[in-house]
Design a protein around this motif. Structure first.
Motif, PDB file in Angstrom:
ATOM      1  N   SER A   1      27.831 -57.669  41.816  1.00 22.00           N
ATOM      2  CA  SER A   1      27.200 -57.998  43.098  1.00 22.00           C
ATOM      3  C   SER A   1      26.333 -59.249  42.953  1.00 22.00           C
ATOM      4  O   SER A   1      25.748 -59.486  41.892  1.00 22.00           O
ATOM      5  CB  SER A   1      26.320 -56.822  43.526  1.00 22.00           C
ATOM      6  N   GLN A   2      26.247 -60.027  44.014  1.00 22.09           N
ATOM      7  CA  GLN A   2      25.333 -61.184  44.023  1.00 22.09           C
ATOM      8  C   GLN A   2      24.114 -60.907  44.900  1.00 22.09           C
ATOM      9  O   GLN A   2      23.366 -61.821  45.249  1.00 22.09           O
ATOM     10  CB  GLN A   2      26.065 -62.445  44.529  1.00 22.09           C
ATOM     11  N   ALA A   3      23.881 -59.645  45.265  1.00 26.21           N
ATOM     12  CA  ALA A   3      22.825 -59.318  46.228  1.00 26.21           C
ATOM     13  C   ALA A   3      21.417 -59.607  45.701  1.00 26.21           C
ATOM     14  O   ALA A   3      20.534 -59.952  46.464  1.00 26.21           O
ATOM     15  CB  ALA A   3      22.934 -57.844  46.637  1.00 26.21           C
ATOM     16  N   ARG A   4      21.236 -59.439  44.396  1.00 26.55           N
ATOM     17  CA  ARG A   4      19.885 -59.609  43.844  1.00 26.55           C
ATOM     18  C   ARG A   4      19.937 -60.496  42.613  1.00 26.55           C
ATOM     19  O   ARG A   4      20.998 -60.760  42.049  1.00 26.55           O
ATOM     20  CB  ARG A   4      19.299 -58.241  43.484  1.00 26.55           C
ATOM     21  N   GLU A   5      18.766 -60.945  42.210  1.00 30.18           N
ATOM     22  CA  GLU A   5      18.687 -61.804  41.032  1.00 30.18           C
ATOM     23  C   GLU A   5      17.485 -61.417  40.177  1.00 30.18           C
ATOM     24  O   GLU A   5      16.483 -60.893  40.679  1.00 30.18           O
ATOM     25  CB  GLU A   5      18.612 -63.279  41.444  1.00 30.18           C
ATOM     26  N   LYS A   6      17.594 -61.703  38.889  1.00 33.90           N
ATOM     27  CA  LYS A   6      16.566 -61.339  37.918  1.00 33.90           C
ATOM     28  C   LYS A   6      15.792 -62.593  37.524  1.00 33.90           C
ATOM     29  O   LYS A   6      16.388 -63.569  37.045  1.00 33.90           O
ATOM     30  CB  LYS A   6      17.252 -60.740  36.691  1.00 33.90           C
TER      31      LYS A   6
ATOM     32  N   SER B   1       9.750 -62.769  33.794  1.00 36.48           N
ATOM     33  CA  SER B   1       9.163 -61.508  34.266  1.00 36.48           C
ATOM     34  C   SER B   1      10.197 -60.393  34.331  1.00 36.48           C
ATOM     35  O   SER B   1       9.856 -59.215  34.242  1.00 36.48           O
ATOM     36  CB  SER B   1       8.542 -61.699  35.649  1.00 36.48           C
ATOM     37  N   GLY B   2      11.453 -60.758  34.521  1.00 31.70           N
ATOM     38  CA  GLY B   2      12.495 -59.746  34.654  1.00 31.70           C
ATOM     39  C   GLY B   2      12.524 -59.070  36.015  1.00 31.70           C
ATOM     40  O   GLY B   2      13.337 -58.185  36.259  1.00 31.70           O
TER      41      GLY B   2
END
Ligand SMILES: Nc1nc2c(c(=O)[nH]1)N[C@H]1C(S)=C(S)[C@@H](COP(=O)(O)O)O[C@H]1N2
Ligand SMILES: [Mo]
Length: 304
Positions: free
Chosen positions: A265-270, A274-275
């Motif tokens: 998924s590309q919905a979120r990013e890290k 900080s992670g």
């Protein structure tokens, strides 16, 4: 002129040492393309306010030690090896459909452009992200210097392929040299930025020194590092990742949380460092600048 007001992330004296001991602050900033030849010392100058970070800056140590640069290795730990890539002398070949094909020295080029600092978000297709202060100059200025012909529809960026310095080039699996490209109207967009500096210092080799591009509305693989050649073509070029795996990586590669990579998924990013996981935004949040470029291109695979 910019207002002189120091912010937490700005260049501190400790940050410019020890390089400043050798070059002097002015020399250092000039080398980074932060300072124009005739320009005033921008020690406390604000970055261009048009480009709002919207989140905390990534710690420099993460941005400069966690890198994708396959010419060195497929891992992210290439920063030490990358020091082998000599940063000067450095020339850029201007080729293809231009008024006068030629090779220009990087320092000559820097005398002909206006440089500034911009804080951009960077979104890798692998879902990690960072927010960093690049310095450099708009690609539009380089287009004006290159003088492409009316028949030029695409711009192609070619990365260095220095076999002595880059052990990853021995891998026959990849279609070296690394090349990436843009349609000419994308290249003329204000956001397209040629990078010569990072955190107020020359952009280090692991981040694509001495010259890379930053295209913050696209997945990171579009932003070619250590550029040695810029060509202008009529036909859309086959680019590195698209050539390798067209089912997973395309030419346009605009960031879109709603369009998944075939394997994730590309919905979120890290956020690097900080992670923290945060929602991904369409065009990485730069739609006001670039959405118009794609109005007439709805039939294309714009988001992979
Ligand atoms: N020449 C070259 N350019 C490249 C790459 C590469 O492997 N080789 N990796 C790309 C990818 S996938 C990303 S995410 C960014 C990483 O840039 P950074 O190390 O400055 O974060 O560089 C891009 N440019
Ligand atoms: Mo990436």
């Amino acid at each position: 002129m910019h207002i002189l007001r120091r912010r937490g992330w700005e260049i501190s004296e400790s940050r410019v040492t020890p390089e400043s001991a050798m070059l002097g602050r002015r020399g250092l900033l000039k080398a980074a393309g932060v300072l124009s030849v005739a320009g005033a010392l921008p020690a406390l100058a604000e970055p261009n306010a048009k480009f709002v970070a919207g989140r905390a800056l990534t710690d420099e140590k993460y941005a400069t030690t966690y890198n994708n640069f396959y010419e060195f290795d497929e891992t992210k730990s290439i920063w030490k090896e990358a020091q082998a890539l000599k940063q000067r002398p450095w020339t850029i070949e201007l080729a293809g459909l231009v008024k006068q094909p030629r090779t220009i020295g990087l320092d000559d080029l820097l005398k002909q452009v206006q440089t500034e600092e911009r804080i951009y978000r960077h979104r890798c297709v692998e879902t990690w992200a960072m927010t960093v202060p690049w310095s450099g100059f708009s690609l539009a200025q380089l287009l004006a210097i290159a003088e492409p012909l009316g028949s030029a529809k695409y711009v192609v960026f070619q990365s260095a392929a220095d076999k002595a310095a880059m052990p990853g080039l021995r891998s026959p699996y990849y279609p070296w040299p690394y090349t990436e490209g843009l349609a000419i109207d994308e290249a003329a967009n204000d956001l397209a930025f040629m990078v010569t500096g990072l955190y107020g210092k020359p952009v280090p080799p692991q981040n694509g020194g001495p010259l890379r591009i930053a295209l913050p509305w696209k997945y990171g693989f579009k932003s070619a590092k250590s550029i040695v050649k810029i060509s202008f073509t009529e036909k859309r070029p086959e680019t590195f990742w698209e050539g390798l795996n067209p089912g997973e990586y395309g030419f346009w590669a605009n960031v879109n949380p709603a369009v998944s990579h075939p394997r994730w998924s590309q919905a979120r990013e890290k956020l690097l460092g900080s992670g923290e996981m945060v929602p991904t935004q369409i065009y990485n949040g730069y739609g006001d600048f670039v959405a118009g470029l794609y109005e007439g291109r709805k039939g294309e695979k714009l988001f992979m």
